[in-house]
Scaffold this motif. Structure first.
Motif, mmCIF file in Angstrom:
data_model
loop_
_atom_site.group_PDB
_atom_site.id
_atom_site.type_symbol
_atom_site.label_atom_id
_atom_site.label_comp_id
_atom_site.label_asym_id
_atom_site.label_seq_id
_atom_site.Cartn_x
_atom_site.Cartn_y
_atom_site.Cartn_z
ATOM 1 N N LEU A 1 -18.232 -0.650 24.140
ATOM 2 C CA LEU A 1 -17.923 -1.693 23.444
ATOM 3 C C LEU A 1 -16.452 -2.276 23.076
ATOM 4 N N PHE A 2 -15.796 -1.174 22.886
ATOM 5 C CA PHE A 2 -14.559 -1.413 22.979
ATOM 6 C C PHE A 2 -13.280 -2.520 24.173
ATOM 7 N N LEU A 3 -14.539 -1.372 25.538
ATOM 8 C CA LEU A 3 -14.087 -2.386 26.323
ATOM 9 C C LEU A 3 -14.134 -3.914 27.079
ATOM 10 N N ILE A 4 -15.792 -3.920 26.472
ATOM 11 C CA ILE A 4 -16.348 -4.924 26.593
ATOM 12 C C ILE A 4 -15.502 -6.296 25.775
ATOM 13 N N GLY A 5 -14.749 -6.121 24.472
ATOM 14 C CA GLY A 5 -14.559 -6.947 23.750
ATOM 15 C C GLY A 5 -13.008 -7.418 23.998
ATOM 16 N N PHE A 6 -13.061 -6.036 24.328
ATOM 17 C CA PHE A 6 -11.345 -6.469 25.169
ATOM 18 C C PHE A 6 -11.067 -7.212 26.122
ATOM 19 N N TYR A 7 -11.408 -6.741 26.728
ATOM 20 C CA TYR A 7 -11.790 -7.459 28.218
ATOM 21 C C TYR A 7 -11.976 -8.404 27.796
ATOM 22 N N GLY A 8 -13.431 -9.246 27.908
ATOM 23 C CA GLY A 8 -13.590 -10.374 27.057
ATOM 24 C C GLY A 8 -12.837 -11.586 26.393
ATOM 25 N N PHE A 9 -11.813 -10.677 25.734
ATOM 26 C CA PHE A 9 -11.262 -11.542 24.662
ATOM 27 C C PHE A 9 -9.902 -11.527 25.553
ATOM 28 N N LEU A 10 -9.381 -11.092 26.666
ATOM 29 C CA LEU A 10 -8.330 -11.663 27.021
ATOM 30 C C LEU A 10 -8.978 -11.968 29.257
ATOM 31 N N VAL A 11 -10.034 -12.099 28.950
ATOM 32 C CA VAL A 11 -10.346 -13.040 29.723
ATOM 33 C C VAL A 11 -10.792 -14.821 29.629
ATOM 34 N N ILE B 1 -22.734 10.568 22.855
ATOM 35 C CA ILE B 1 -23.233 9.255 23.315
ATOM 36 C C ILE B 1 -22.898 8.293 22.742
ATOM 37 N N LEU B 2 -22.480 8.367 21.071
ATOM 38 C CA LEU B 2 -21.858 7.486 20.397
ATOM 39 C C LEU B 2 -20.712 7.237 20.460
ATOM 40 N N ARG C 1 -2.561 -11.970 19.487
ATOM 41 C CA ARG C 1 -3.328 -11.341 19.337
ATOM 42 C C ARG C 1 -3.706 -9.900 19.864
ATOM 43 N N VAL C 2 -3.443 -8.684 19.547
ATOM 44 C CA VAL C 2 -3.915 -7.939 20.463
ATOM 45 C C VAL C 2 -5.923 -6.758 19.638
ATOM 46 N N PRO C 3 -6.437 -7.649 20.333
ATOM 47 C CA PRO C 3 -7.755 -6.890 20.043
ATOM 48 C C PRO C 3 -8.178 -5.509 19.997
ATOM 49 N N ILE C 4 -8.654 -5.137 18.399
ATOM 50 C CA ILE C 4 -8.050 -3.337 18.784
ATOM 51 C C ILE C 4 -8.708 -2.906 17.393
ATOM 52 N N ARG C 5 -10.102 -4.200 16.805
ATOM 53 C CA ARG C 5 -11.142 -3.596 16.423
ATOM 54 C C ARG C 5 -12.242 -2.633 17.020
ATOM 55 N N TRP C 6 -12.267 -3.066 18.360
ATOM 56 C CA TRP C 6 -13.898 -1.599 17.846
ATOM 57 C C TRP C 6 -13.071 -0.531 19.090
ATOM 58 N N MET C 7 -11.754 -0.398 18.979
ATOM 59 C CA MET C 7 -10.775 1.071 19.481
ATOM 60 C C MET C 7 -10.392 1.722 18.141
ATOM 61 N N VAL C 8 -10.727 0.637 16.396
ATOM 62 C CA VAL C 8 -10.206 1.617 15.612
ATOM 63 C C VAL C 8 -11.569 2.144 14.400
ATOM 64 N N LEU C 9 -13.029 1.586 15.084
ATOM 65 C CA LEU C 9 -14.313 1.942 15.041
ATOM 66 C C LEU C 9 -13.904 2.904 16.238
ATOM 67 N N TYR C 10 -13.960 3.238 17.374
ATOM 68 C CA TYR C 10 -13.669 4.361 18.096
ATOM 69 C C TYR C 10 -13.320 5.200 17.613
#
Length: 487
Positions: A414-424, A406-407, A99-108
């Motif tokens: 949030l993308f970076l936090i979720g992405f790195y959290g998944f990888l770690v 800011i948005l 899996r490649v976690p990109i949901r937050w990137m889609v939101l961005y």
């Protein structure tokens, strides 16, 4: 560990592609793109993804190699857009363990679409958003389609090793031939009215003693430097996690990569290489599944290499101010250092200032995705199109603020936090190392959202290359041998 037959096959395909493009005005690449698309549709996912990785490399080859009137760059660009559809069709049939976690990137990207409504040029922003979304979906599905298959992952490994050696060793091999290695400077000289053959202009530039930037087999030094860094860090990860010994083919590339970076005089490449080496030494190596003695030996080799490079740097600085010239980009013998230093700082700070100016115009939403104030004028003058609107924004954090406000900054964080959290959590150590090195390249050249540029290649090296190493490394930790890989 290294399948010489597979390595030779991939090297032959790469050379055949370049030669075929050279002698067909680039039309041969259309055959390659169709073959890669067929591989994706037939489920040959390793070869398909490797072809997808190879296209940006061909796209950025200099004209001396690929031909001045070649259509290969255009065909490569179209292939980068078309191939994700093949991955999508095949991906609909596969339930995957990768899996490649990109949901937050889609939101961005959704937030970027909102920010672009009142931006500098909404239509260009929307085209670029769709292009990046298509790329990121193609990357996600291309990786997932491999489904942890050892054979497919090993194809990616060997392919990246061939491409890395081509960029690093091929570029250094072009050094004695200025018409190839200094093609960027030759093009610039022609713009200023230089006459003669490429060989004559290149020889004159080298003989002038002025600071000229090496671009190797690529068309620009600022492409060569971060690309060489990304491949060097990937090669080191492969040696530590998969090969698990000092391999000569890995070692030669690693030893020569710093020399290549010096020739480009790129500070972005220097910074990202330092970041990559620190990550390898203090993050990746301690987490590698290696016997304690081998891990200690590897750490000793890395530290010895750093000390050696440091000693060479000190010697070069004392002898000719080489490191100062590299960092500050001025010729110590020319006596104009102050002016050049000031202009370099002004150029970088100018890009940051432009980004922050966009932010202050609309702090909450920014001024639109991947556009500049000049785009509307350039479009009206016919100098850019909706599909080709180049930008240079310099530094990723200020680019995010300027484009999304800011948005956008919050959602990207949030993308970076979720992405790195998944990888770690999944212990994808090589992927974390490579993606962080990619982020470091964006501190000087913001290529994060450039799928048609070199940013797309770095995404592929980080995710496809990193996950290939991580999956095979986990299998090795259980079996402690490579017998399950193709002979």
């Amino acid at each position: 560990m290294i399948n010489k037959s597979l390595l030779s096959k991939i090297a032959f395909l790469l050379v055949a592609t370049i030669v075929g493009c050279r002698f067909s005005r680039g039309y041969f690449l259309a055959v390659v793109v169709l073959s890669v698309l067929a591989s994706a549709l037939r489920g040959k996912n390793g070869w398909a993804l490797l072809g997808y990785i190879m296209l940006p490399v061909v796209f950025f080859l200099n004209e001396t190699i690929i031909g001045a009137d070649s259509l290969a760059p255009l065909i490569a660009r179209l292939g980068i857009i078309a191939l994700p559809f093949g991955f999508m069709i095949q991906g609909a049939k596969i339930r995957t363990c990768m899996r490649v976690p990109i949901r937050w990137m889609v939101l961005y990207l959704c937030c970027a679409a909102v920010s672009s409504i009142n931006g500098w040029f909404p239509l260009i922003s929307y085209f670029k958003i769709l292009n990046f979304l298509l790329f990121i979906m193609g990357l996600k599905l291309g990786v997932q389609n491999m489904n942890g298959n050892f054979k497919e992952l090993d194809i990616i490994r060997h392919g990246l090793l061939v491409l890395g050696a081509f960029i690093i060793l091929g570029s250094l091999a072009s050094y004695p031939f200025p018409a190839i290695g200094y093609s960027m400077e030759i093009d610039n000289a022609r713009l200023w009215g230089a006459y003669g053959t490429d060989e004559e202009i290149g020889a004159d530039l080298v003989a002038s003693g002025s600071m000229i930037l090496f671009s190797g087999v690529l068309r620009h030094s600022q492409l060569l430097s971060p690309m060489a860094t990304m491949f060097a860090v990937w090669i080191l990860c492969d040696m530590i996690f998969i090969v698990r010994r000092v391999s000569w083919i890995h070692a030669v590339n690693l030893l020569l990569a710093p020399a290549l970076l010096y020739l480009t005089k790129s500070r972005t490449g220097l910074f990202s290489l330092v970041v990559g080496m620190m990550l390898i030494t203090f993050y990746a190596l301690p987490r590698a599944t290696l016997p304690p003695q081998l891990k200690t030996r590897m750490r000793g080799i890395l530290l010895s290499g750093c000390v050696l490079m440091g000693a060479v740097a000190v010697f070069a600085e004392i002898r000719s101010h080489a490191i100062t010239e590299w960092i500050l980009k001025w010729n110590a013998d020319a006596g104009n250092g102050a002016v050049s230093i000031e202009s370099i700082a002004e150029s970088r700070m100018g890009l940051i200032g432009n980004n922050m100016s966009d932010f202050y115009r609309n702090p909450m939403l920014g001024m639109g995705f991947q556009v500049l104030p000049d785009h509307q004028y350039l479009y009206n003058q016919g100098k850019i199109s909706l599909l080709s609107a180049p930008i240079e924004k310099g530094v990723l954090p200020t680019m995010i603020l300027g484009e999304g406000g800011i948005l956008g900054a919050i959602v990207f964080s949030l993308f970076l936090i979720g992405f790195y959290g998944f990888l770690v959590r999944r212990r994808y150590v090589a992927t974390v190392t490579l993606f962080t090195t990619f982020m470091a390249t964006n501190m000087g050249e913001a290529s994060f959202f450039s799928p048609g540029g070199h940013g797309g290649l770095y995404w592929l090296i980080s995710i496809a290359g990193g996950m290939s190493i991580d999956y095979l490394s986990k299998a090795l930790s259980v079996n402690n041998r490579m017998e399950y890989l193709p002979a």
